[in-house]
Design a protein around this motif. Structure first.
Motif, PDB file in Angstrom:
ATOM      1  N   LYS A   1     -44.355  53.057  32.733  1.00 29.87           N
ATOM      2  CA  LYS A   1     -44.300  52.669  31.095  1.00 29.87           C
ATOM      3  C   LYS A   1     -42.869  50.758  31.344  1.00 29.87           C
ATOM      4  O   LYS A   1     -43.390  50.203  31.085  1.00 29.87           O
TER       5      LYS A   1
ATOM      6  N   GLN B   1     -56.120  41.279  25.070  1.00 23.90           N
ATOM      7  CA  GLN B   1     -55.663  43.037  26.622  1.00 23.90           C
ATOM      8  C   GLN B   1     -56.576  42.647  27.964  1.00 23.90           C
ATOM      9  O   GLN B   1     -57.426  41.563  28.346  1.00 23.90           O
TER      10      GLN B   1
ATOM     11  N   ALA C   1     -52.206  43.852  24.730  1.00 24.66           N
ATOM     12  CA  ALA C   1     -52.875  45.024  24.609  1.00 24.66           C
ATOM     13  C   ALA C   1     -51.733  46.938  25.606  1.00 24.66           C
ATOM     14  O   ALA C   1     -51.119  47.747  25.353  1.00 24.66           O
ATOM     15  N   ASN C   2     -51.865  45.723  26.310  1.00 26.37           N
ATOM     16  CA  ASN C   2     -50.957  46.132  27.548  1.00 26.37           C
ATOM     17  C   ASN C   2     -49.520  46.202  27.042  1.00 26.37           C
ATOM     18  O   ASN C   2     -49.281  47.614  27.521  1.00 26.37           O
TER      19      ASN C   2
ATOM     20  N   CYS D   1     -48.202  46.318  23.933  1.00 26.29           N
ATOM     21  CA  CYS D   1     -47.844  47.658  23.327  1.00 26.29           C
ATOM     22  C   CYS D   1     -48.065  49.300  24.139  1.00 26.29           C
ATOM     23  O   CYS D   1     -47.159  49.875  23.332  1.00 26.29           O
ATOM     24  N   ASP D   2     -48.846  49.149  24.318  1.00 25.54           N
ATOM     25  CA  ASP D   2     -49.969  50.212  25.333  1.00 25.54           C
ATOM     26  C   ASP D   2     -47.793  50.951  26.017  1.00 25.54           C
ATOM     27  O   ASP D   2     -47.223  52.012  25.980  1.00 25.54           O
TER      28      ASP D   2
ATOM     29  N   GLY E   1     -45.140  54.062  24.544  1.00 23.79           N
ATOM     30  CA  GLY E   1     -44.651  55.083  25.621  1.00 23.79           C
ATOM     31  C   GLY E   1     -43.783  55.205  26.140  1.00 23.79           C
ATOM     32  O   GLY E   1     -43.377  56.478  26.743  1.00 23.79           O
TER      33      GLY E   1
ATOM     34  N   GLN F   1     -48.914  50.341  17.837  1.00 22.82           N
ATOM     35  CA  GLN F   1     -49.791  51.204  17.887  1.00 22.82           C
ATOM     36  C   GLN F   1     -50.895  50.608  17.311  1.00 22.82           C
ATOM     37  O   GLN F   1     -52.312  50.550  18.369  1.00 22.82           O
TER      38      GLN F   1
ATOM     39  N   SER G   1     -51.655  47.870  19.277  1.00 27.82           N
ATOM     40  CA  SER G   1     -52.941  48.024  20.258  1.00 27.82           C
ATOM     41  C   SER G   1     -54.267  48.486  19.965  1.00 27.82           C
ATOM     42  O   SER G   1     -55.193  47.793  20.550  1.00 27.82           O
ATOM     43  N   ASP G   2     -54.536  49.177  18.942  1.00 24.93           N
ATOM     44  CA  ASP G   2     -55.861  49.626  18.427  1.00 24.93           C
ATOM     45  C   ASP G   2     -56.270  48.351  18.094  1.00 24.93           C
ATOM     46  O   ASP G   2     -57.260  48.382  18.286  1.00 24.93           O
TER      47      ASP G   2
ATOM     48  N   LYS H   1     -57.431  46.003  20.955  1.00 24.85           N
ATOM     49  CA  LYS H   1     -58.855  46.509  21.676  1.00 24.85           C
ATOM     50  C   LYS H   1     -60.382  46.431  21.140  1.00 24.85           C
ATOM     51  O   LYS H   1     -61.090  46.874  21.374  1.00 24.85           O
TER      52      LYS H   1
END
Length: 376
Positions: free
Chosen positions: A118, A136, A228-229, A231-232, A236, A276, A279-280, A283
């Motif tokens: 990550k 995203q 989103a990338n 955030c993910d 992580g 999170q 990110s959702d 997406k």
């Protein structure tokens, strides 16, 4: 391997020379073609003997001795001196994971692998958003950005929870006569600045989200490089169980875009949960909690022989017209049929799950017909 030997691989002769000059050392002679002597005006006994190039005999030994001499003069560990040497010509991104199971400087192997992965993803996302701002990303990096990601180095880990250091070496900017414009800023410096802007934006957005519970606060963050990338990658860092706090430190070498100060961004459990959600949202798969909706019944659907039916209500959600599906029991479905036939408004409460262009009301309660008098 001792401390000096571990630090050896992280620095070059040119970097050490630049550091010596910045700390008021001066070159005062040489040793034929094998080394240079460095002294100070304020301390005649201080001396660093720096080998000239890696091709000389026993280069590793002599270079280690130079680093040791420098650390002894400064009264610091070799690793601390090396870190400062590296920062002068690199950007340093440090991820510190905080948890009861990382206090001794170790981490479960699966979370450790995730952490390193990550860390790369975070820089990858920052590089992507430097070229365009999107919710995203997918696909490949531009050529120069890929070269930047490939140039990233992993520095020594540090004890104190669990710390990972990512080193982004800087290349000198090309002069104006080569670019046809002003001096070109190194990609590593531009990505570092973009990363800082993105981290500042998501930190601000998560705070605003805690107060407003409105997903709209995440829209502005996109224009600052959040995706989103990104955030993910941040989520992580909290581990597979998402049970660890963490902080990201960004130390940039002084330059035209980054002043060289260290920026620190801390993420606790609440912030991780909000990231999170961001990110959702980016997406197109998120849930709006505790909402009241009202609108006209546009569609009725009850399979033959079933008591439970599903209706579709056209309703405004945060200023956007959506078709929302609601599953109703037999009595409620009968009311919905009457509302559809007489073209009156219905209302219901629940959590709205939005996925792409579809919306579903989860855990619906209080379904009812709204009369004109009630509306007024």
């Amino acid at each position: 391997m001792n401390e000096t030997s571990r630090a050896f691989a992280d620095v070059s002769i040119v970097q050490v020379e630049a550091y010596l000059v910045s700390k008021a050392w001066f070159m005062n002679g040489g040793l034929s073609s094998v080394g240079t002597l460095w002294h100070r005006q304020d301390n005649e006994s201080a001396e660093v003997v720096l080998p000239k190039h890696p091709g000389i005999r026993d280069f590793r030994k002599h270079f280690n001795e130079a680093l040791t001499s420098l650390s002894e003069f400064e009264g610091r560990l070799v690793a601390e001196v090396v870190a400062d040497v590296v920062r002068m010509s690199s950007n340093l991104i440090t991820v510190r994971v905080i948890g009861a199971d990382t206090a001794d400087g170790t981490i479960p192997i699966n979370d450790g692998v995730l952490l390193f992965s990550k860390a790369k993803d975070l820089l990858y996302a920052a590089a992507l958003s430097m070229y365009s701002k999107r919710k995203q990303f997918s696909g490949h990096l531009p050529k120069d950005a890929k070269a930047y990601v490939d140039s990233l180095l992993l520095g020594q880990t540090e004890i104190g929870s669990y710390v990972v250091n990512v080193i982004a070496p800087l290349s000198p900017p090309r002069p104006a006569q080569e670019t046809g414009a002003g001096p070109e800023v190194p990609v590593a410096e531009a990505v570092t600045l973009n990363l800082v802007h993105g981290l500042e934006a998501i930190a601000k957005a998560t705070t605003e989200f805690a107060d407003s519970r409105s997903f709209k606060v995440f829209d502005a963050a996109v224009e600052r490089g959040v995706s989103a990338n990104m955030c993910d990658a941040l989520v992580g860092f909290s581990g597979f169980e998402r049970n660890r706090d963490f902080e990201v430190r960004v130390s940039g070498a002084a330059g035209p875009m980054f002043e060289g100060e260290t920026k620190v961004f801390k993420f606790g459990a609440d912030a991780v949960a909000a990231v999170q959600k961001a990110s959702d949202y980016y997406k197109g798969d998120y849930t709006l909690d505790h909402r009241n909706i009202w609108g006209f019944v546009k569609k009725l659907d009850r399979p033959k022989g079933q008591d439970v039916g599903t209706i579709t209500v056209e309703a405004a959600v945060d200023g956007v017209e959506r078709s929302i599906k609601i599953m109703l029991n037999p009595d409620e479905y009968h009311q919905a049929v009457l509302a559809h036939d007489t073209k009156v408004i219905v209302a219901c409460s629940g959590n709205i799950h939005i996925k792409n262009r579809r919306a579903t009301l989860l855990n619906p309660t209080g379904f009812r017909i709204i009369t004109l008098n009630k509306l007024l």
